[in-house]
Design a protein around this motif. Structure first.
Motif, PDB file in Angstrom:
ATOM      1  N   UNK A   1       1.225   3.345  -6.892  1.00 20.79           N
ATOM      2  CA  UNK A   1       0.793   3.506  -5.815  1.00 20.79           C
ATOM      3  C   UNK A   1       1.214   1.502  -5.187  1.00 20.79           C
ATOM      4  N   UNK A   2       2.462   1.784  -5.349  1.00 21.08           N
ATOM      5  CA  UNK A   2       2.845   0.431  -4.563  1.00 21.08           C
ATOM      6  C   UNK A   2       2.765   0.260  -3.374  1.00 21.08           C
ATOM      7  N   UNK A   3       2.536  -0.796  -2.726  1.00 19.60           N
ATOM      8  CA  UNK A   3       2.555  -1.120  -0.683  1.00 19.60           C
ATOM      9  C   UNK A   3       3.918   0.078  -0.905  1.00 19.60           C
TER      10      UNK A   3
ATOM     11  N   UNK B   1      -4.107  -5.489  -7.543  1.00 25.95           N
ATOM     12  CA  UNK B   1      -4.609  -5.779  -6.717  1.00 25.95           C
ATOM     13  C   UNK B   1      -3.481  -6.865  -5.980  1.00 25.95           C
ATOM     14  N   UNK B   2      -2.770  -6.684  -5.951  1.00 28.51           N
ATOM     15  CA  UNK B   2      -1.876  -7.731  -5.239  1.00 28.51           C
ATOM     16  C   UNK B   2      -0.206  -7.218  -5.571  1.00 28.51           C
ATOM     17  N   UNK B   3       0.262  -7.883  -4.302  1.00 30.24           N
ATOM     18  CA  UNK B   3       1.532  -7.868  -4.713  1.00 30.24           C
ATOM     19  C   UNK B   3       2.235  -9.531  -3.675  1.00 30.24           C
ATOM     20  N   UNK B   4       3.750  -9.268  -3.941  1.00 34.78           N
ATOM     21  CA  UNK B   4       4.440  -9.556  -2.975  1.00 34.78           C
ATOM     22  C   UNK B   4       5.952  -8.932  -2.242  1.00 34.78           C
ATOM     23  N   UNK B   5       5.674  -8.978  -1.129  1.00 31.19           N
ATOM     24  CA  UNK B   5       6.581  -8.077  -0.673  1.00 31.19           C
ATOM     25  C   UNK B   5       7.797  -8.064  -0.043  1.00 31.19           C
ATOM     26  N   UNK B   6       9.202  -8.213  -0.300  1.00 37.75           N
ATOM     27  CA  UNK B   6      10.206  -8.698   1.151  1.00 37.75           C
ATOM     28  C   UNK B   6      11.124  -7.743   2.044  1.00 37.75           C
ATOM     29  N   UNK B   7      10.731  -8.094   2.695  1.00 35.50           N
ATOM     30  CA  UNK B   7      10.993  -6.400   3.390  1.00 35.50           C
ATOM     31  C   UNK B   7      12.374  -6.881   4.706  1.00 35.50           C
ATOM     32  N   UNK B   8      12.807  -6.643   5.390  1.00 29.61           N
ATOM     33  CA  UNK B   8      13.904  -6.652   5.686  1.00 29.61           C
ATOM     34  C   UNK B   8      13.728  -6.308   7.642  1.00 29.61           C
ATOM     35  N   UNK B   9      13.947  -7.190   8.428  1.00 33.89           N
ATOM     36  CA  UNK B   9      12.894  -7.386   9.497  1.00 33.89           C
ATOM     37  C   UNK B   9      14.511  -6.904  10.520  1.00 33.89           C
ATOM     38  N   UNK B  10      14.915  -5.995  11.213  1.00 30.37           N
ATOM     39  CA  UNK B  10      15.539  -5.276  11.440  1.00 30.37           C
ATOM     40  C   UNK B  10      16.086  -5.820  12.382  1.00 30.37           C
ATOM     41  N   UNK B  11      14.989  -6.092  13.272  1.00 35.31           N
ATOM     42  CA  UNK B  11      14.827  -7.268  14.523  1.00 35.31           C
ATOM     43  C   UNK B  11      15.909  -8.438  14.944  1.00 35.31           C
ATOM     44  N   UNK B  12      15.222  -9.031  13.557  1.00 36.07           N
ATOM     45  CA  UNK B  12      15.619 -10.389  13.901  1.00 36.07           C
ATOM     46  C   UNK B  12      16.968 -10.893  12.674  1.00 36.07           C
ATOM     47  N   UNK B  13      17.847  -9.720  11.792  1.00 40.86           N
ATOM     48  CA  UNK B  13      18.231  -9.109  11.030  1.00 40.86           C
ATOM     49  C   UNK B  13      18.125 -10.013   9.624  1.00 40.86           C
ATOM     50  N   UNK B  14      16.886 -10.683   9.392  1.00 34.79           N
ATOM     51  CA  UNK B  14      16.130 -11.397   8.507  1.00 34.79           C
ATOM     52  C   UNK B  14      15.614 -10.960   6.811  1.00 34.79           C
ATOM     53  N   UNK B  15      15.257 -11.547   6.062  1.00 36.08           N
ATOM     54  CA  UNK B  15      14.958 -10.995   5.055  1.00 36.08           C
ATOM     55  C   UNK B  15      12.961 -11.681   4.767  1.00 36.08           C
ATOM     56  N   UNK B  16      12.136 -10.854   5.081  1.00 40.85           N
ATOM     57  CA  UNK B  16      10.587 -12.222   5.069  1.00 40.85           C
ATOM     58  C   UNK B  16       9.661 -11.258   4.131  1.00 40.85           C
TER      59      UNK B  16
END
Length: 272
Positions: free
Chosen positions: A46-48, A173-188
């Motif tokens: 049940x991850x984000x 119930x806590x996580x840190x999520x790394x996502x790729x911003x496809x608009x600015x081509x950055x990881x966030x």
């Protein structure tokens, strides 16, 4: 002498709690975010974002999280000493962090999570790692970040993660999520907290907490919990990156610019 013995006993107790909190460490090896290390133990959970995840055994992101855990052991000692005797606390950053945690403890449910999100966003100014350290992609522990007064996206996320844990949110119930911003081509990076079975993302770009199902134009890539770093096995684009950036439900404010997570050899853009 008695005080020294008491301090060592207290430190041992808190370090033991820290090990129980984060789980046992593992050998740290070299790696980069672009070569994160082998992924094992693929599992549905049940991850984000409702995606399956694979546990990483080493790599750049794994190394960074292990480093944060080690530094946090000492910070937990400092926080305990300052909480027990605020008048003799030598760390303004610890007192500031404890005030955020205490304010959150007075609230319940969504209000508790929102209190931490708002307070950390206001306590840290956005600044890139390259500007602050002259290095690329430095992951800082909460008190170090507050002492400097500035950080980028993962520093906000780590501080929120720890503050929420100390405020009483269960580690599951806590996580840190790394996502790729496809608009600015950055990881966030963002913190995520689960409430009533739904994951809320706590972003340094906005005061509003956005549910994971409403995130647009990002591709989730990694998720971190108290024990491990995991790579998402499936990373679909959450919205059409070529379309316009929606104002709702993202409601992106001009509060701060996202930080950048990059690999060695890349020079980040300066934070606004």
């Amino acid at each position: 002498m008695v005080k020294s013995v008491q301090f060592r006993a207290l430190r041992a107790l808190i370090v033991a709690c820290g090990v129980a909190w984060f789980g046992p460490g593992a050998p740290v090896t070299a790696g980069t975010l672009l070569s994160p290390g082998p992924a094992t133990l693929i599992r549905k959970s049940a991850e984000p974002f409702g995606l399956s995840a694979a546990s990483l055994t080493y790599g750049g992101l794994y190394d960074k999280w292990q480093g944060v855990q080690r530094r946090l052991e000492d910070e937990l000692v400092q926080l305990a000493l300052c909480e027990g005797d605020p008048d003799r606390c030598a760390s303004p950053a610890a007192l500031k962090f404890l005030a955020i945690v205490d304010a959150a403890r007075l609230r319940e449910g969504r209000a508790r999570i929102g209190e931490v999100n708002r307070a950390i966003n206001l306590a840290i100014r956005p600044v890139s790692d390259f500007t602050q350290y002259g290095q690329i992609d430095v992951w800082s522990s909460p008190l170090a970040t507050l002492a400097r007064g500035g950080g980028d996206c993962e520093d906000y996320a780590i501080a929120k993660y720890v503050a929420l844990r100390l405020a009483g949110i269960a580690p599951d119930d806590l996580r840190i999520v790394v996502m790729h911003d496809t608009i600015h081509a950055e990881d966030h990076a963002v913190a995520a907290a689960r409430l009533d079975g739904r994951w809320l993302t706590l972003d340094n770009n906005r005061m509003m907490m956005v549910e994971d199902t409403n995130i647009k134009n990002y591709r989730p890539t990694f998720v971190i919990d108290q024990q491990q770093v995991m790579r998402y096995a499936d990373t679909p684009l959450l919205a059409n990156a070529t379309g316009p950036v929606p104002a709702v439900p993202l409601a992106v404010s001009s509060l701060v610019r996202p930080g950048q997570i990059v690999s060695a050899g890349e020079v980040p853009a300066q934070a606004d």
